[in-house]
Design an enzyme around this catalytic site. Structure first.
Site, PDB file in Angstrom:
ATOM      1  CG  ASP A  90      75.994  21.178  14.174  1.00  0.00           C
ATOM      2  OD1 ASP A  90      75.312  22.228  14.186  1.00  0.00           O
ATOM      3  OD2 ASP A  90      76.690  20.829  15.139  1.00  0.00           O
ATOM      4  CG  ASN A 105      81.246  13.642  22.663  1.00  0.00           C
ATOM      5  OD1 ASN A 105      81.390  14.795  22.250  1.00  0.00           O
ATOM      6  ND2 ASN A 105      80.417  12.792  22.107  1.00  0.00           N
ATOM      7  CG  HIS A 126      80.569  16.829  19.674  1.00  0.00           C
ATOM      8  ND1 HIS A 126      79.451  16.171  20.141  1.00  0.00           N
ATOM      9  CD2 HIS A 126      80.316  18.149  19.849  1.00  0.00           C
ATOM     10  CE1 HIS A 126      78.574  17.075  20.555  1.00  0.00           C
ATOM     11  NE2 HIS A 126      79.074  18.268  20.398  1.00  0.00           N
ATOM     12  CD  GLU A 129      78.486  12.901  18.681  1.00  0.00           C
ATOM     13  OE1 GLU A 129      79.353  13.501  19.341  1.00  0.00           O
ATOM     14  OE2 GLU A 129      77.357  12.668  19.116  1.00  0.00           O
TER      15      GLU A 129
END
Ligand code: GLP
Length: 261
Positions: free
Chosen positions: A87, A156, A158, A163
């Protein structure tokens, strides 16, 4: 399992083995890192020219240090590996201190002696980042997909910067970071105001197609999301939950993450 126990000298416990996910709980972070390095070493011994996507983030750092150490002792051969960036923040130059490519370079590419020609960037600093996503996807497909994927678990749920909500077929793309990710990434860069708001991420589709995946999870703050990811329903709200239907997934968690204390 037995091999890891012998090598690390730390207690480890295989908690549950579903058809696809093998969860192993280790005594502490050090043991987790050694077990992760063993997993990696085994993978590249099987396929010395493996296509690999390694995460940044804090959790895999011990594993990478352990690999670097083994590499410096001549125990592992990295000369044919091909490394793909997972990423990137949108718009950051490679030499920006927050660049995830720079981070990967410092902790993985350099210490493991990977040749620059064997590294594929996900370039967030080009004129057309959408085109960069397509170029990246084409490079992954040309390599025959990922052989090994080393992932961390976002607070969360991810994976990379997929996301929530991210469905399993989400492609490589530009994403808006969630407030939760901005807060959690602030610790790396000295405050929320320094965290870019947009990123590029390798897609769920490519990650879930990896031949082998390692998810490393450490610390009490990951307790709840770890359980949701591996035991909860598979849902775009917890992208990591789709690992339950990927093939050959190993989850290494320390006691703190597994027990929450
Ligand atoms: C970051 C990265 C992920 C990483 C995750 C967990 O946002 N984009 O690739 O795996 O967060 O990071 P950590 O291991 O520091 O908890």
């Amino acid at each position: 399992m037995r091999k890891w126990r012998r090598r690390t000298g730390h207690i480890c416990q295989s908690v549950c083995c579903s058809e696809n996910v093998n969860l192993i709980v280790l005594g502490d972070y050090k043991a987790l890192s050694c077990a992760g390095a063993d997993w990696f070493e085994e993978g590249i011994r099987e396929k010395p020219d493996a296509a690999i996507v390694p995460a940044t983030g804090d959790t895999p750092m011990g594993l990478y240090r352990e690999l670097a150490e083994r590499h410096s002792r001549g125990l592992i051969d990295t000369s044919q590996l091909c490394i793909f960036q997972l990423d990137a923040y949108l718009g950051l130059a490679q030499d920006d201190r927050r660049s995830l490519f720079g981070w990967m370079h410092r902790v993985f590419i350099e210490p493991l002696g990977i040749a620059e020609s064997n590294v594929v960037r996900l370039a967030g600093d080009v004129l057309d980042p959408w085109e960069a996503c397509r170029v990246y996807e084409a490079a992954v497909r040309a390599a025959g997909g990922f052989d090994l994927s080393v992932l961390g678990l976002g607070p969360n749920g991810h994976l990379g910067f997929n996301e929530p909500p991210s469905p399993p077929d989400a492609p490589t793309r530009i994403v808006d970071l969630t407030p939760e990710s901005i807060v959690s990434n602030a610790r790396y860069w000295g405050g929320e105001e320094h965290v870019p708001r947009h990123a590029l991420t390798c897609g769920m589709d490519l990650l879930l197609a990896a031949r082998r995946t390692l998810l490393v999870v450490s610390g009490t703050h990951k307790h709840e999301i770890l359980h949701r990811a591996i035991e909860g329903p598979q849902t775009p709200a917890v992208p990591a939950s789709y690992l339950q239907s990927a093939s050959h997934v190993t989850v290494l968690a320390d006691q703190a993450a597994w027990q929450g204390r």
